[in-house]
Scaffold this motif. Structure first.
Motif, PDB file in Angstrom:
ATOM      1  N   ASP A  81      13.240   9.878 -17.353  1.00 47.57           N
ATOM      2  CA  ASP A  81      12.989   8.485 -17.003  1.00 47.57           C
ATOM      3  C   ASP A  81      14.300   7.761 -16.651  1.00 47.57           C
ATOM      4  OD1 ASP A  81      10.492   6.652 -17.437  1.00 47.57           O
ATOM      5  OD2 ASP A  81      12.274   5.477 -17.988  1.00 47.57           O
ATOM      6  N   ASP A  82      14.222   6.802 -15.739  1.00 51.31           N
ATOM      7  CA  ASP A  82      15.397   5.993 -15.365  1.00 51.31           C
ATOM      8  C   ASP A  82      16.063   5.380 -16.588  1.00 51.31           C
ATOM      9  OD1 ASP A  82      14.962   6.487 -12.755  1.00 51.31           O
ATOM     10  OD2 ASP A  82      14.279   4.465 -12.220  1.00 51.31           O
ATOM     11  N   GLU A  83      15.225   5.011 -17.579  1.00 53.84           N
ATOM     12  CA  GLU A  83      15.759   4.362 -18.783  1.00 53.84           C
ATOM     13  C   GLU A  83      16.693   5.293 -19.554  1.00 53.84           C
ATOM     14  OE1 GLU A  83      15.439   1.105 -19.827  1.00 53.84           O
ATOM     15  OE2 GLU A  83      14.606   0.966 -17.813  1.00 53.84           O
ATOM     16  N   VAL A  84      16.411   6.593 -19.519  1.00 58.06           N
ATOM     17  CA  VAL A  84      17.281   7.560 -20.214  1.00 58.06           C
ATOM     18  C   VAL A  84      18.636   7.561 -19.523  1.00 58.06           C
ATOM     19  CG1 VAL A  84      17.650   9.991 -20.780  1.00 58.06           C
ATOM     20  CG2 VAL A  84      15.352   9.017 -20.961  1.00 58.06           C
ATOM     21  N   LYS A  85      18.627   7.666 -18.186  1.00 61.81           N
ATOM     22  CA  LYS A  85      19.903   7.692 -17.464  1.00 61.81           C
ATOM     23  C   LYS A  85      20.697   6.416 -17.742  1.00 61.81           C
ATOM     24  CE  LYS A  85      22.144   8.519 -13.065  1.00 61.81           C
ATOM     25  NZ  LYS A  85      22.088   8.518 -11.614  1.00 61.81           N
ATOM     26  N   ASP A  94      12.318  14.253  -8.788  1.00 64.37           N
ATOM     27  CA  ASP A  94      12.834  13.429  -7.681  1.00 64.37           C
ATOM     28  C   ASP A  94      13.314  12.048  -8.132  1.00 64.37           C
ATOM     29  OD1 ASP A  94      10.398  12.378  -8.208  1.00 64.37           O
ATOM     30  OD2 ASP A  94       9.450  13.128  -6.357  1.00 64.37           O
ATOM     31  N   GLY A  95      13.591  11.926  -9.440  1.00 65.92           N
ATOM     32  CA  GLY A  95      14.145  10.666  -9.953  1.00 65.92           C
ATOM     33  C   GLY A  95      15.637  10.594  -9.680  1.00 65.92           C
ATOM     34  N   GLY A  96      16.239   9.440  -9.963  1.00 63.61           N
ATOM     35  CA  GLY A  96      17.678   9.263  -9.781  1.00 63.61           C
ATOM     36  C   GLY A  96      18.078   9.365  -8.318  1.00 63.61           C
ATOM     37  N   PHE A  97      19.265   9.889  -8.057  1.00 61.28           N
ATOM     38  CA  PHE A  97      19.717  10.097  -6.676  1.00 61.28           C
ATOM     39  C   PHE A  97      20.794  11.188  -6.685  1.00 61.28           C
ATOM     40  CE2 PHE A  97      23.940   8.055  -6.599  1.00 61.28           C
ATOM     41  CZ  PHE A  97      23.905   7.310  -7.770  1.00 61.28           C
ATOM     42  N   GLY A  98      21.285  11.512  -5.520  1.00 61.47           N
ATOM     43  CA  GLY A  98      22.391  12.467  -5.405  1.00 61.47           C
ATOM     44  C   GLY A  98      22.122  13.793  -6.097  1.00 61.47           C
ATOM     45  N   TYR A  99      23.017  14.157  -7.002  1.00 63.60           N
ATOM     46  CA  TYR A  99      22.950  15.463  -7.664  1.00 63.60           C
ATOM     47  C   TYR A  99      22.028  15.463  -8.889  1.00 63.60           C
ATOM     48  CZ  TYR A  99      27.048  16.359  -4.730  1.00 63.60           C
ATOM     49  OH  TYR A  99      27.897  16.505  -3.656  1.00 63.60           O
ATOM     50  N   ASP A 100      21.358  14.343  -9.167  1.00 67.29           N
ATOM     51  CA  ASP A 100      20.568  14.226 -10.401  1.00 67.29           C
ATOM     52  C   ASP A 100      19.514  15.329 -10.602  1.00 67.29           C
ATOM     53  OD1 ASP A 100      22.049  12.099 -11.240  1.00 67.29           O
ATOM     54  OD2 ASP A 100      20.610  10.552 -10.645  1.00 67.29           O
TER      55      ASP A 100
END
Ligand code: IMP
Length: 197
Positions: free
Chosen positions: A170-174, A148-154
Protein backbone atom coordinates in the motif's frame (compact mmCIF):
# COMPACT_ATOMS: atom_id res chain seq x y z
CA UNK A 1 6.35 32.34 1.15
CA UNK A 2 5.28 29.83 -1.47
CA UNK A 3 6.81 26.40 -1.76
CA UNK A 4 7.76 25.26 -5.26
CA UNK A 5 8.87 21.71 -6.00
CA UNK A 6 11.66 21.51 -8.56
CA UNK A 7 10.61 18.25 -10.17
CA UNK A 8 8.70 17.23 -13.25
CA UNK A 9 8.43 13.66 -11.95
CA UNK A 10 4.73 12.93 -11.29
CA UNK A 11 5.47 10.07 -8.88
CA UNK A 12 7.62 12.33 -6.69
CA UNK A 13 5.13 15.20 -6.83
CA UNK A 14 2.31 12.88 -5.72
CA UNK A 15 4.39 11.56 -2.82
CA UNK A 16 5.50 15.04 -1.69
CA UNK A 17 1.93 16.33 -1.77
CA UNK A 18 0.61 13.43 0.26
CA UNK A 19 3.40 13.76 2.86
CA UNK A 20 3.28 17.56 3.34
CA UNK A 21 0.62 19.51 5.16
CA UNK A 22 1.39 22.64 3.13
CA UNK A 23 0.51 23.59 -0.47
CA UNK A 24 3.14 22.61 -2.99
CA UNK A 25 3.33 24.18 -6.44
CA UNK A 26 4.96 22.22 -9.29
CA UNK A 27 7.55 24.43 -10.98
CA UNK A 28 6.13 23.51 -14.40
CA UNK A 29 2.84 25.22 -13.47
CA UNK A 30 4.69 28.55 -13.19
CA UNK A 31 7.64 28.23 -15.55
CA UNK A 32 6.53 25.61 -18.08
CA UNK A 33 9.08 23.13 -19.44
CA UNK A 34 12.66 23.76 -18.42
CA UNK A 35 15.56 21.49 -19.20
CA UNK A 36 17.96 21.12 -16.26
CA UNK A 37 21.35 19.53 -16.83
CA UNK A 38 21.99 17.31 -13.80
CA UNK A 39 25.68 16.67 -14.28
CA UNK A 40 26.83 16.16 -10.70
CA UNK A 41 28.11 12.74 -9.59
CA UNK A 42 26.25 13.02 -6.28
CA UNK A 43 22.58 13.14 -5.32
CA UNK A 44 23.27 16.22 -3.20
CA UNK A 45 25.00 17.99 -6.11
CA UNK A 46 22.11 17.29 -8.49
CA UNK A 47 19.47 18.28 -5.92
CA UNK A 48 21.24 21.62 -5.48
CA UNK A 49 21.54 22.14 -9.26
CA UNK A 50 17.76 21.63 -9.65
CA UNK A 51 16.75 23.84 -6.73
CA UNK A 52 19.18 26.65 -7.65
CA UNK A 53 18.13 26.62 -11.32
CA UNK A 54 14.43 26.91 -10.50
CA UNK A 55 15.05 29.52 -7.77
CA UNK A 56 17.02 31.69 -10.22
CA UNK A 57 14.36 31.33 -12.96
CA UNK A 58 11.56 32.25 -10.57
CA UNK A 59 13.50 35.42 -9.83
CA UNK A 60 11.55 36.29 -6.68
CA UNK A 61 12.48 35.97 -3.02
CA UNK A 62 8.87 35.01 -2.24
CA UNK A 63 9.62 31.38 -3.06
CA UNK A 64 11.15 28.49 -1.18
CA UNK A 65 12.31 25.96 -3.78
CA UNK A 66 12.51 22.31 -2.76
CA UNK A 67 14.08 19.65 -4.97
CA UNK A 68 14.61 15.93 -4.65
CA UNK A 69 17.32 13.97 -6.38
CA UNK A 70 16.98 10.30 -5.79
CA UNK A 71 17.76 6.87 -7.13
CA UNK A 72 18.47 3.25 -6.43
CA UNK A 73 21.88 1.64 -5.84
CA UNK A 74 22.74 -2.05 -6.13
CA UNK A 75 26.06 -2.99 -4.44
CA UNK A 76 26.37 -6.13 -6.65
CA UNK A 77 26.46 -3.81 -9.68
CA UNK A 78 29.08 -1.47 -8.19
CA UNK A 79 26.21 0.64 -6.76
CA UNK A 80 24.70 1.32 -10.22
CA UNK A 81 22.49 2.96 -11.37
CA UNK A 82 22.77 5.52 -8.49
CA UNK A 83 22.66 9.11 -9.83
CA UNK A 84 21.95 7.68 -13.29
CA UNK A 85 18.70 5.98 -12.16
CA UNK A 86 16.50 8.23 -14.33
CA UNK A 87 18.54 7.42 -17.47
CA UNK A 88 19.86 3.91 -16.78
CA UNK A 89 18.39 2.63 -20.07
CA UNK A 90 19.68 5.69 -21.95
CA UNK A 91 18.77 9.36 -22.46
CA UNK A 92 15.01 9.82 -22.71
CA UNK A 93 14.31 6.42 -21.14
CA UNK A 94 10.96 5.93 -19.42
CA UNK A 95 10.57 4.59 -15.86
CA UNK A 96 9.53 1.23 -17.42
CA UNK A 97 12.64 1.10 -19.66
CA UNK A 98 14.86 1.73 -16.63
CA UNK A 99 13.01 -0.85 -14.50
CA UNK A 100 13.44 -3.58 -17.13
CA UNK A 101 17.08 -2.62 -17.75
CA UNK A 102 17.82 -3.13 -14.04
CA UNK A 103 15.93 -6.44 -14.10
CA UNK A 104 18.14 -7.51 -17.04
CA UNK A 105 21.30 -6.48 -15.17
CA UNK A 106 20.24 -8.53 -12.12
CA UNK A 107 19.52 -11.56 -14.33
CA UNK A 108 22.87 -11.17 -16.10
CA UNK A 109 24.59 -11.22 -12.70
CA UNK A 110 23.17 -14.73 -12.21
CA UNK A 111 21.13 -13.97 -9.06
CA UNK A 112 17.39 -13.77 -8.44
CA UNK A 113 17.64 -11.33 -5.55
CA UNK A 114 20.29 -9.03 -4.10
CA UNK A 115 20.51 -6.14 -1.66
CA UNK A 116 19.80 -2.57 -2.78
CA UNK A 117 18.96 0.82 -1.34
CA UNK A 118 17.23 4.02 -2.35
CA UNK A 119 18.73 7.42 -1.57
CA UNK A 120 16.87 10.74 -1.55
CA UNK A 121 18.64 14.06 -1.26
CA UNK A 122 16.39 17.07 -0.71
CA UNK A 123 17.75 20.56 -1.35
CA UNK A 124 16.02 23.71 -0.14
CA UNK A 125 16.93 27.08 -1.65
CA UNK A 126 15.47 30.38 -0.48
CA UNK A 127 16.58 33.96 0.06
CA UNK A 128 18.01 32.79 3.39
CA UNK A 129 20.42 30.29 1.87
CA UNK A 130 20.73 26.64 0.93
CA UNK A 131 20.13 23.44 2.93
CA UNK A 132 20.41 19.72 2.08
CA UNK A 133 19.18 16.61 3.89
CA UNK A 134 19.20 12.89 3.03
CA UNK A 135 17.16 9.75 3.62
CA UNK A 136 17.67 6.09 2.75
CA UNK A 137 15.54 2.95 2.41
CA UNK A 138 17.20 -0.49 2.45
CA UNK A 139 15.96 -3.76 1.01
CA UNK A 140 16.42 -6.16 -1.92
CA UNK A 141 15.80 -6.02 -5.64
CA UNK A 142 14.46 -9.09 -7.46
CA UNK A 143 14.74 -10.27 -11.06
CA UNK A 144 11.13 -9.44 -11.98
CA UNK A 145 8.49 -6.71 -11.64
CA UNK A 146 5.56 -7.45 -9.30
CA UNK A 147 2.63 -5.06 -8.73
CA UNK A 148 1.88 -1.69 -10.25
CA UNK A 149 1.91 0.60 -7.20
CA UNK A 150 4.50 3.32 -6.60
CA UNK A 151 6.67 4.32 -9.56
CA UNK A 152 10.09 3.73 -11.10
CA UNK A 153 11.89 0.73 -9.65
CA UNK A 154 9.24 0.04 -6.97
CA UNK A 155 7.84 -3.16 -8.58
CA UNK A 156 11.25 -4.89 -8.18
CA UNK A 157 12.11 -3.53 -4.69
CA UNK A 158 11.27 -5.41 -1.46
CA UNK A 159 11.91 -3.21 1.60
CA UNK A 160 13.72 -4.78 4.59
CA UNK A 161 11.20 -6.40 6.94
CA UNK A 162 8.59 -6.97 4.19
CA UNK A 163 7.91 -9.88 1.84
CA UNK A 164 6.24 -7.90 -0.96
CA UNK A 165 7.51 -5.33 -3.46
CA UNK A 166 6.65 -1.63 -3.20
CA UNK A 167 4.58 -2.28 -6.33
CA UNK A 168 2.31 -4.53 -4.23
CA UNK A 169 2.44 -2.77 -0.86
CA UNK A 170 0.00 0.00 0.00
CA UNK A 171 1.09 3.62 -0.65
CA UNK A 172 0.76 4.20 3.10
CA UNK A 173 3.52 1.66 3.80
CA UNK A 174 5.92 3.41 1.43
CA UNK A 175 4.99 6.73 3.00
CA UNK A 176 6.05 5.46 6.42
CA UNK A 177 9.42 3.95 5.44
CA UNK A 178 10.68 5.57 2.24
CA UNK A 179 13.95 7.39 1.63
CA UNK A 180 11.89 10.44 0.56
CA UNK A 181 9.72 10.36 3.70
CA UNK A 182 12.84 10.17 5.90
CA UNK A 183 14.54 13.06 4.09
CA UNK A 184 11.31 15.05 4.22
CA UNK A 185 11.04 14.60 7.99
CA UNK A 186 14.40 16.40 8.23
CA UNK A 187 13.42 19.01 5.63
CA UNK A 188 10.07 19.95 7.21
CA UNK A 189 11.44 21.88 10.23
CA UNK A 190 13.79 23.80 7.92
CA UNK A 191 10.92 24.75 5.61
CA UNK A 192 8.75 25.73 8.59
CA UNK A 193 11.56 27.90 9.97
CA UNK A 194 12.02 29.63 6.58
CA UNK A 195 8.27 30.28 6.31
CA UNK A 196 8.30 32.04 9.70
CA UNK A 197 11.06 34.51 8.83
P1 IMP B 1 15.67 12.17 -10.59
O1 IMP B 1 14.32 12.72 -10.93
O2 IMP B 1 16.76 12.66 -11.46
O3 IMP B 1 15.97 12.33 -9.14
O4 IMP B 1 15.57 10.61 -10.90
C1 IMP B 1 15.17 9.72 -9.96
C2 IMP B 1 14.95 8.35 -10.60
O5 IMP B 1 15.22 7.38 -9.59
C3 IMP B 1 13.51 8.17 -11.02
O6 IMP B 1 13.37 8.33 -12.38
C4 IMP B 1 13.21 6.75 -10.62
O7 IMP B 1 13.53 5.91 -11.66
C5 IMP B 1 14.17 6.47 -9.48
N1 IMP B 1 13.51 6.67 -8.18
C6 IMP B 1 13.72 7.67 -7.27
N2 IMP B 1 12.91 7.52 -6.21
C7 IMP B 1 12.18 6.43 -6.45
C8 IMP B 1 11.15 5.78 -5.71
O8 IMP B 1 10.71 6.20 -4.63
N3 IMP B 1 10.64 4.67 -6.28
C9 IMP B 1 11.07 4.18 -7.47
N4 IMP B 1 12.00 4.76 -8.21
C10 IMP B 1 12.56 5.88 -7.70
Amino acid sequence: MKIVLATGNRGKLKEFRSMCEVDIIAFGDILGDIEIVEDSKTFKGNALIKARTIYEKLDSDEYIVVSDDSGISVPLLGNAPSVYSARYAGEGATDKDNLYKLIESIKESGVERTSAYYTASIAIVSRYGEYTVHGWMYGDVIDRAVGDGGFGYDPMFIPSGYSKTLGELDDEVKKSISHRAKALELAKPIIQMLQKY
